[in-house]
Design a protein around this motif. Structure first.
Motif: not given
Length: 410
Positions: A244, A247, A272, A275-276, A279
């Motif tokens: 994580v 990214q 962003y 969508h992780v 996170a």
């Protein structure tokens, strides 16, 4: 009643059981009376000598592995700083009065570290219990002796199997560590030069985190005499948190190159991060440094405040633009941003919470500890200051949280 003055040297020599002290080079530094008596050696025959010069391996025992295994155990103690309990060991001893005559012995050894003030291992405590008579069990009847021999063979076989299993586990751990180190290097490479400005970075994983974690740092060159610096912290440890982190670090690094300030860069990262997976609750602080105007502009998403060490020795914490962590709000909201001037020769310190936070302790206590360390080492350059901060603020062993640190001379 006054506490008695304890002579620890006398206590050591009177300890029951065989105990010796060796240097990290495996040279005898001391041994207690039981060790000397049961090993059949004088103090003069031991002190200052390499362990396997005093106790060489039996050349007539082709399957002997005691020297190799004892040496490997002690090397692990020095390298890891952790206690190492060995399996049951056969290690024959040469009779000092009859050269070439070897006496069969079985031992149960434990090796433990003694650390110096800097946390490094300075001595090895080598405690051994002789179990030869227990193994032989010669005192019983004929049937008892037969059963004892069966037990001896089974116990010795099981101990050898345990040793082999432990060795396989150590090899597997070594392979995992290689993978972790490669992943760490890929995700947290050494920072590229930031013009003529001096910067130092440090990274310390929590114990048991395979040398990878969710903490990160990033330094990005911007047009003009400017750079963007970020420090962030993903919840959790290990490979999942590191993935994580990779990214988010890449996304924020890209956003910093096109955003008009740290707040807008964090806003892009927040969108962003939705969508992780994993996170959520990530904290991060972003700072833009402009040497043309001598200003710092910063924005924080729930992260501990950067520290600005001024040339006069005072410390300011940049805490005027703090917002919740990533994913804390159901809808997108603009992030706050603040700025401050800096004088040439000041030092900016950005870090993750592992540097300052302790259980059952208010965060202000950790911030005060950081400020005190900065003031005491204010004349040090970035590299020396980074090392001093870690030495002052992290426990010598067993740190429970990850730590990332960036030090920049402004």
């Amino acid at each position: 009643m006054r506490n008695p003055q304890i002579d620890y040297a006398a206590v050591f020599h009177a300890l029951p059981g065989m105990v010796a002290l060796l240097t990290p080079d495996l040279v005898y530094a001391d041994a207690n009376e039981d060790f000397l008596r049961l090993a059949g050696r004088t103090r003069e025959q031991l002190l200052g000598r390499y362990i396997f010069d005093v106790f060489p391996e039996n050349p007539d025992e082709p399957a002997a592995a005691g020297m190799r295994e004892t040496q490997a155990s002690m090397r692990r103690v020095v390298a890891s700083g952790e206690r190492d309990t060995m399996a049951l060991l056969r290690y024959d001893i040469e009779n000092p009065e009859r050269p070439g005559h070897w006496v069969e012995h079985f031992w149960s050894p434990v090796n433990a570290p003694v650390r110096g003030p800097d946390g490094h291992v300075v001595l090895i405590v080598h405690r051994v219990e002789e179990v030869t008579e227990l193994i032989r069990a010669r005192g019983g009847t004929g049937g008892d002796r037969g059963r004892a021999r069966v037990l001896e063979a089974e116990l010795y076989t099981r101990s050898r199997e345990l040793q082999e299993v432990n060795e396989r586990l150590r090899r597997a751990h070594a392979r995992d560590r290689e993978v972790a180190l490669a992943l760490q290097e890929a995700m947290l490479p050494a920072p590229t030069p930031v013009g003529h400005h001096r910067a130092a970075v440090r990274y310390r994983p929590a114990v048991g985190a395979l040398n990878v974690c969710g903490d990160w740092y990033d330094l990005v060159d911007l047009p003009g005499d400017r750079i963007a610096v970020a420090v962030g912290d993903v919840v959790g440890h290990g490979l999942r948190a590191a993935c994580v982190m990779g990214q988010l670090r890449s996304a924020l690094s890209a956003a910093a190159r096109v955003a008009d300030g740290p707040a807008r860069a964090l806003e892009a990262l927040g969108l962003y991060a939705r969508h992780v997976e994993g996170a959520e609750s990530t904290t991060v602080v972003k700072t833009f440094i402009d040497w043309d105007t001598h200003t710092l502009t910063y924005s924080s998403a729930g992260h501990p405040p950067p520290a600005l060490l001024h040339p006069d020795g005072t410390v300011t914490f940049l805490d005027q633009a703090t917002d919740p962590p990533l994913g804390a709000r159901p809808e997108h909201v603009p992030r706050p941003e603040a700025g401050t001037a800096f004088a040439e020769g000041a030092t900016l310190v950005m870090y993750t919470d592992g540097l300052i936070e302790r259980r059952s302790e208010d965060i202000d206590t950790g911030l005060a500890r950081l400020a005190d360390s900065l003031v005491r080492h204010r004349r040090a350059g970035p590299e020396a200051l980074a090392d001093a901060l870690l030495a002052d603020l992290l426990p010598p062993v067993g740190n429970a949280d990850d730590t990332a640190l960036v030090v920049i001379r402004l």
